[in-house]
Scaffold this active site. Structure first.
Site, PDB file in Angstrom:
ATOM      1  N   HIS A   1       7.279 -26.855   0.860  1.00 13.64           N
ATOM      2  CA  HIS A   1       6.488 -27.904   0.484  1.00 13.64           C
ATOM      3  C   HIS A   1       5.542 -27.161   0.058  1.00 13.64           C
ATOM      4  CE1 HIS A   1       8.289 -31.045   3.556  1.00 13.64           C
ATOM      5  NE2 HIS A   1       8.641 -29.725   3.899  1.00 13.64           N
TER       6      HIS A   1
ATOM      7  N   LYS B   1     -13.291   2.673  -1.137  1.00 15.60           N
ATOM      8  CA  LYS B   1     -14.290   2.820   0.041  1.00 15.60           C
ATOM      9  C   LYS B   1     -15.254   3.113  -0.537  1.00 15.60           C
ATOM     10  CE  LYS B   1     -10.765   2.376   3.782  1.00 15.60           C
ATOM     11  NZ  LYS B   1     -10.282   3.945   4.804  1.00 15.60           N
TER      12      LYS B   1
ATOM     13  N   GLU C   1       1.172  -0.760  -0.005  1.00 16.32           N
ATOM     14  CA  GLU C   1       0.036   0.344  -0.008  1.00 16.32           C
ATOM     15  C   GLU C   1       0.767   1.313   0.355  1.00 16.32           C
ATOM     16  OE1 GLU C   1      -4.115  -0.614   2.070  1.00 16.32           O
ATOM     17  OE2 GLU C   1      -3.720   1.376   2.958  1.00 16.32           O
TER      18      GLU C   1
HETATM   19  O1  PA5 Z   1      -2.923   1.681   5.928  1.00  9.66           O
HETATM   20  C1  PA5 Z   1      -3.996   2.568   5.421  1.00  9.66           C
HETATM   21  O2  PA5 Z   1      -4.504   3.000   5.582  1.00  9.66           O
HETATM   22  C2  PA5 Z   1      -5.797   1.567   5.641  1.00  9.66           C
HETATM   23  O3  PA5 Z   1      -5.041  -0.183   5.284  1.00  9.66           O
HETATM   24  C3  PA5 Z   1      -6.833   1.900   6.554  1.00  9.66           C
HETATM   25  O4  PA5 Z   1      -5.795   1.141   7.892  1.00  9.66           O
HETATM   26  C4  PA5 Z   1      -7.649   0.608   6.659  1.00  9.66           C
HETATM   27  O5  PA5 Z   1      -8.398   0.929   4.544  1.00  9.66           O
HETATM   28  C5  PA5 Z   1      -8.671   0.904   6.974  1.00  9.66           C
HETATM   29  O6  PA5 Z   1      -8.602   2.113   7.672  1.00  9.66           O
HETATM   30  P1  PA5 Z   1      -9.404   3.207   9.293  1.00  9.66           P
HETATM   31  O7  PA5 Z   1      -9.080   3.034   9.812  1.00  9.66           O
HETATM   32  O8  PA5 Z   1     -10.046   3.896   8.810  1.00  9.66           O
HETATM   33  O9  PA5 Z   1     -10.933   2.716   9.215  1.00  9.66           O
END
Ligand code: PA5
Length: 444
Positions: free
Chosen positions: A321, A435, A292
């Site tokens: 394995h 989202k 990410e």
């Molecule tokens: O790293 C990130 O920003 C995302 O993976 C968020 O953690 C994830 O989308 C969850 O978001 P939130 O904490 O706003 O629910």
């Protein structure tokens, strides 16, 4: 051998001749020096302006978290953590690494805290199964969302909240701890309205960098994990990754090598392969962190770049394995990062028996931990001999201090790699879009 409990990186093989295709010349790594200094200045500027906060987390005052954890331990049989992505993966990884692997199955007397359950997917069957096991009269819920409006998390929370209020009436508000942004978001507003206890996620710490905030630390402390030890390890690694030399700065080295493997040797995939069952979930945490943070369409000047090395979370020896055949003989497009624990928590000798069996005769007298590490060494060597690039991270043990070092190292290396790629490792426009589209689907 590790010195003074310090994590060490062994990257010697990636420079050696046996690895012609994957080999990186020491001069190439050294040539990144000036760019790494620029990256360090860029990180320093963001830190100074208060735009990033993950580097300050090892110094935080953990007393509010410890107080909240103590209250939960004293009052609850069950603790349900609801979150997803950066709001769950780190917490799950800490539990798996540092709590008893069967924490929830231990008798209450020997358990260091309530049973801990994680709800990530809004999966009706899984949620119903968790509800089947809870003692609702003694359950505390920790709802974790930095933005305060993630659909999966809020959906699970709404269901659990209703079930709790049915079971215990108005008092259910006393059984919720919301971990969210200090000021903004729907959850913050709901928490004010309902009078929930809250713990903040600092505004300048993004989801995947938030393990060392209340997001990861409250569930960890609730399960009896030594969070001060964890932060001490992180602090030590911050110190070690603040030097300006590629020879001593482990984050520069790791990021520099993975960056060169990706961009100069076509190793578009990084396989992260710990050899300790407890560290398996750290692989999934790292997978999100690396993917990410580095998978970006545009660089910081807006040019189209489509960067990012694909991370694979593997686990040894089980994946010998399962995946190793591909790693040895499939496309030569991967770089391998092993993680090994020098010492396991328990020493389990393998009994001598069945001397007529060659395998049993060979195993007898060794220890299970020794076998794990022998398999790691053999796999690393086998990959190296076929010319595949390998790096190894050695932990002295799977302890809070070592895990703190490892998490901080990987976070820092990710940011440094983002700097080398010229992208912003802290945003996630792709995630945001999904989202928004999820909400639109629901509106339909
Ligand atoms: O790293 C990130 O920003 C995302 O993976 C968020 O953690 C994830 O989308 C969850 O978001 P939130 O904490 O706003 O629910």
């Amino acid at each position: 051998m590790n010195r003074r409990g310090a994590l060490e990186i062994d990257d010697r093989k990636i420079f050696e001749r046996e690895s012609p295709a994957g080999r990186i010349a020491r001069e190439e790594l050294a040539a990144l020096g000036p760019r790494l200094s620029e990256v360090r200045d860029w990180i320093g500027r963001m830190e100074k302006d208060g735009r990033i906060g993950y580097r300050a987390l090892p110094d935080q005052d953990v007393r509010p978290i410890l107080r909240a954890a103590r209250r939960v331990r004293e009052t609850a049989d069950d603790f349900v953590v609801i979150g997803i992505g950066g709001s769950s993966l780190g917490a799950v990884a800490l539990q798996a690494a540092l709590a008893h692997p069967f924490h929830n199955l231990l008798p209450r007397k020997t358990r260091k805290g309530p049973r801990v359950f994680f709800l990530e997917n809004p999966d009706p069957d899984y949620l119903a199964a968790v509800l089947d096991t809870l003692n609702l009269r003694k359950t505390v819920v920790n709802v974790v969302t930095k933005s305060g409006g993630t659909a999966e998390t809020m959906a699970n929370f709404l269901v659990i909240r209703k079930v709790l209020s049915k079971a215990i009436g108005k008092k259910h508000s006393e059984r919720v701890i919301a971990t969210t942004d200090r000021d903004n978001g729907d959850l913050r507003a709901i928490a004010r309205e309902e009078g929930y206890a809250t713990l903040p996620v600092p505004a300048n710490v993004g989801g995947r960098f938030s393990t060392l905030t209340a997001v990861g630390l409250l569930p960890a402390a609730t399960a009896g994990i030594d969070i001060r030890g964890l932060l001490a390890g992180a602090r030590e690694m911050r110190q070690r990754t603040s030097t300006s030399s590629i020879d001593t700065n482990d984050a520069w080295r790791l990021a520099g090598l993975l960056y060169l493997a990706d961009t100069a040797r076509g190793k578009r995939t990084v396989v992260f392969m710990p050899y300790a069952t407890a560290l398996r979930e750290i692989g999934f945490w790292f997978r999100q962190l690396w993917a990410e943070s580095l998978g970006k369409a545009r660089d910081r000047d807006g040019r189209e770049v489509h960067t990012g090395q694909t991370p694979i979370a593997a686990s040894g020896p089980v994946d010998q394995h399962s995946q190793l055949q591909l790693y040895m003989e499939g496309p030569d497009d991967k770089v391998y990062v092993f993680v090994r624990a020098e010492r396991f928590g328990k020493r389990v000798p393998i009994p001598r028996a069945f001397s007529g069996s060659k395998t049993c005769a060979l195993l007898g007298g060794h220890e299970l931990g020794g076998l794990m590490n022998a398999e790691q060494a053999a796999t690393e060597e086998a990959l190296h001999r076929t010319g595949r690039p390998v790096i190894r991270i050695d932990l002295p043990a799977v302890s809070p201090h070592a895990v703190g070092q490892l998490l901080f190292l990987l976070e820092e290396a990710t940011v440094v790699a983002g700097g080398l790629l010229g992208i912003d490792p802290f945003d996630q426009p792709g995630v945001e879009l999904s989202k928004i589209l999820t909400k639109r689907e629901l509106e339909k």
